[in-house]
Design a protein around this motif. Structure first.
Motif, mmCIF file in Angstrom:
data_model
loop_
_atom_site.group_PDB
_atom_site.id
_atom_site.type_symbol
_atom_site.label_atom_id
_atom_site.label_comp_id
_atom_site.label_asym_id
_atom_site.label_seq_id
_atom_site.Cartn_x
_atom_site.Cartn_y
_atom_site.Cartn_z
ATOM 1 N N SER A 175 2.125 -43.847 -5.628
ATOM 2 C CA SER A 175 1.086 -43.784 -4.619
ATOM 3 C C SER A 175 0.998 -42.333 -4.180
ATOM 4 O O SER A 175 1.576 -41.450 -4.816
ATOM 5 C CB SER A 175 1.425 -44.696 -3.434
ATOM 6 N N ASP A 176 0.298 -42.062 -3.079
ATOM 7 C CA ASP A 176 0.248 -40.690 -2.581
ATOM 8 C C ASP A 176 1.496 -40.334 -1.780
ATOM 9 O O ASP A 176 1.623 -39.211 -1.293
ATOM 10 C CB ASP A 176 -1.002 -40.470 -1.737
ATOM 11 N N LYS A 177 2.451 -41.277 -1.655
ATOM 12 C CA LYS A 177 3.667 -41.044 -0.889
ATOM 13 C C LYS A 177 4.941 -41.036 -1.741
ATOM 14 O O LYS A 177 5.937 -40.438 -1.364
ATOM 15 C CB LYS A 177 3.826 -42.118 0.189
ATOM 16 N N PHE A 178 4.939 -41.720 -2.877
ATOM 17 C CA PHE A 178 6.173 -41.851 -3.647
ATOM 18 C C PHE A 178 5.855 -42.039 -5.124
ATOM 19 O O PHE A 178 4.721 -42.312 -5.518
ATOM 20 C CB PHE A 178 6.990 -43.042 -3.149
ATOM 21 N N VAL A 210 15.389 -41.939 -15.611
ATOM 22 C CA VAL A 210 14.935 -42.648 -14.416
ATOM 23 C C VAL A 210 14.638 -41.590 -13.354
ATOM 24 O O VAL A 210 15.496 -40.754 -13.051
ATOM 25 C CB VAL A 210 15.988 -43.643 -13.892
ATOM 26 N N MET A 211 13.415 -41.615 -12.803
ATOM 27 C CA MET A 211 12.990 -40.603 -11.844
ATOM 28 C C MET A 211 12.422 -41.276 -10.599
ATOM 29 O O MET A 211 11.795 -42.334 -10.679
ATOM 30 C CB MET A 211 11.920 -39.699 -12.464
ATOM 31 N N ALA A 212 12.616 -40.638 -9.450
ATOM 32 C CA ALA A 212 12.046 -41.143 -8.206
ATOM 33 C C ALA A 212 11.900 -39.995 -7.216
ATOM 34 O O ALA A 212 12.704 -39.053 -7.219
ATOM 35 C CB ALA A 212 12.931 -42.237 -7.605
ATOM 36 N N GLY A 213 10.866 -40.075 -6.385
ATOM 37 C CA GLY A 213 10.650 -39.068 -5.361
ATOM 38 C C GLY A 213 9.852 -39.645 -4.209
ATOM 39 O O GLY A 213 9.123 -40.637 -4.373
ATOM 40 N N TYR A 214 9.980 -39.025 -3.032
ATOM 41 C CA TYR A 214 9.280 -39.512 -1.853
ATOM 42 C C TYR A 214 8.806 -38.320 -1.021
ATOM 43 O O TYR A 214 9.528 -37.318 -0.889
ATOM 44 C CB TYR A 214 10.199 -40.394 -1.003
ATOM 45 N N PRO A 314 -4.893 -33.253 -3.411
ATOM 46 C CA PRO A 314 -3.665 -32.562 -3.832
ATOM 47 C C PRO A 314 -2.926 -33.341 -4.912
ATOM 48 O O PRO A 314 -3.138 -34.544 -5.082
ATOM 49 C CB PRO A 314 -2.837 -32.503 -2.548
ATOM 50 N N SER A 315 -2.060 -32.647 -5.623
ATOM 51 C CA SER A 315 -1.219 -33.302 -6.618
ATOM 52 C C SER A 315 -0.279 -34.297 -5.950
ATOM 53 O O SER A 315 0.220 -34.063 -4.861
ATOM 54 C CB SER A 315 -0.427 -32.252 -7.386
ATOM 55 N N ASN A 316 -0.037 -35.412 -6.607
ATOM 56 C CA ASN A 316 0.838 -36.449 -6.049
ATOM 57 C C ASN A 316 2.316 -36.147 -6.260
ATOM 58 O O ASN A 316 3.143 -36.680 -5.538
ATOM 59 C CB ASN A 316 0.513 -37.796 -6.693
#
Length: 318
Positions: A175-178, A210-214, A314-316
């Motif tokens: 999403s635009d948050k994570f 495995v990747m993740a970001g917030y 903006p880029s996500n």
């Protein structure tokens, strides 16, 4: 010089337990996660074009050098995101491609890959995508940079060039948050051929990511973006990266990254006129090899190609 090349090739072969080199190392993969996961293709609201250069272990003769060009875009995303009358079950497509050249000592690998992904809107702001990438690896070996135990070794000469297919699959939730994603790379079957009646079998080692970001808002203009990437490769031990960035609007960012048993990196990037961006990272090597190198350098240049009349977003992920 030849001894340095031999040492470097030996280290990489021992690390992955397979013939030739494996996938390149990147510090700024969060700037371009498409490099690791084909399901990322089409996620942005623009066509994303990027070129990168990495010099690993600078000062170490024959150390890895990687160059790449990538591009991906979406097809039909505006029909899903901008038309309220359409069902969220309607999806859109992503396409892209990557050209990579990776050199380590006497070995050189050129990879050409094409990707496709399909995206579904599962809630007002959350999307899920599945993607696949297929390509071809061309390996070459410069025997002049090697010092074989037996001069005129026919095995080295006969294997100076070799080609292997490459398949990568992945999934992405964003999403635009994570964002959260997982991928498996180098899934193509092994290559078997014969030499003087002897069967030889070569296969690229499977890689898992495995990747993740917030994204955490810090007031109106600043955002804090922690992220993590876990990398698996048999028989090498599991590795992980922990990253943290501070972003000012869609204009400037800086961050740090820690790669266990390997390096600590500093990163900085700037976006020009919402169109061009450039970023740089420096890795301070923390492993035993730091005695022989001045660190690793990586630079990425990007261009956001937008359709006329499209709203600038903006880029996500970066």
């Amino acid at each position: 010089m030849k001894k340095s090349y031999l040492l470097l090739c030996f280290m990489f072969c021992c690390a992955v337990g397979a013939f030739a080199q494996q996938r390149p190392q990147y510090t700024q993969y969060m700037v371009n996660p498409f490099l690791l996961n084909p399901a990322v293709s089409g996620t942005e609201d623009y066509a994303d074009l990027r070129a990168g250069y990495r010099k690993q272990w600078a000062g170490f003769e024959g150390s890895p050098r990687t160059m790449y060009v990538s591009a991906h875009t979406n097809i039909g995303k505006h029909l899903v995101t901008n038309n309220r009358s359409r069902s969220k079950k309607n999806g859109f497509h992503g396409i892209g491609g990557i050209i990579t050249n990776d050199a380590i000592g006497a070995t050189n690998t050129t990879t050409l890959s094409a990707a496709y992904s399909y995206h579904l809107k599962v809630s007002k702001k959350v999307f899920v995508s599945l993607g696949a990438m297929g390509g071809f690896n061309q390996f070459s070996l410069d025997a002049n940079k090697l010092q074989p135990a037996s001069q005129g070794d026919n095995l080295i000469q006969s294997q100076s060039k070799m080609g292997l297919g490459d398949i990568t699959v992945g999934g992405w939730v964003y999403s635009d948050k994570f964002y959260f994603g997982a991928s498996m790379a180098q899934l193509a079957p092994s290559l078997t051929f014969t030499r003087t009646g002897e069967a030889l079998n070569y296969q690229l080692a499977h890689h898992y990511f495995v990747m993740a970001g917030y994204m955490i808002p810090l007031g109106y203009d600043f955002k804090f973006i922690p992220s993590v990437c876990i990398k698996g490769l048999t028989p090498a031990p599991l590795s992980f990266d922990i990253n943290a960035k501070i972003r000012y609007k869609d204009f400037l960012w800086a961050g740090v990254s820690y790669r266990n048993r390997d390096a600590v990196a500093g990163m900085v990037g700037i976006i020009i006129n919402n169109t061009f961006d450039i970023s740089y990272s420096y890795d301070y090597v923390t492993s035993d090899i730091h005695k022989y190198t001045g660190g690793s350098h990586e630079i990425v240049v990007g261009y956001r190609l937008r359709s006329q009349g499209r709203i600038i977003c903006p880029s996500n992920f970066w």
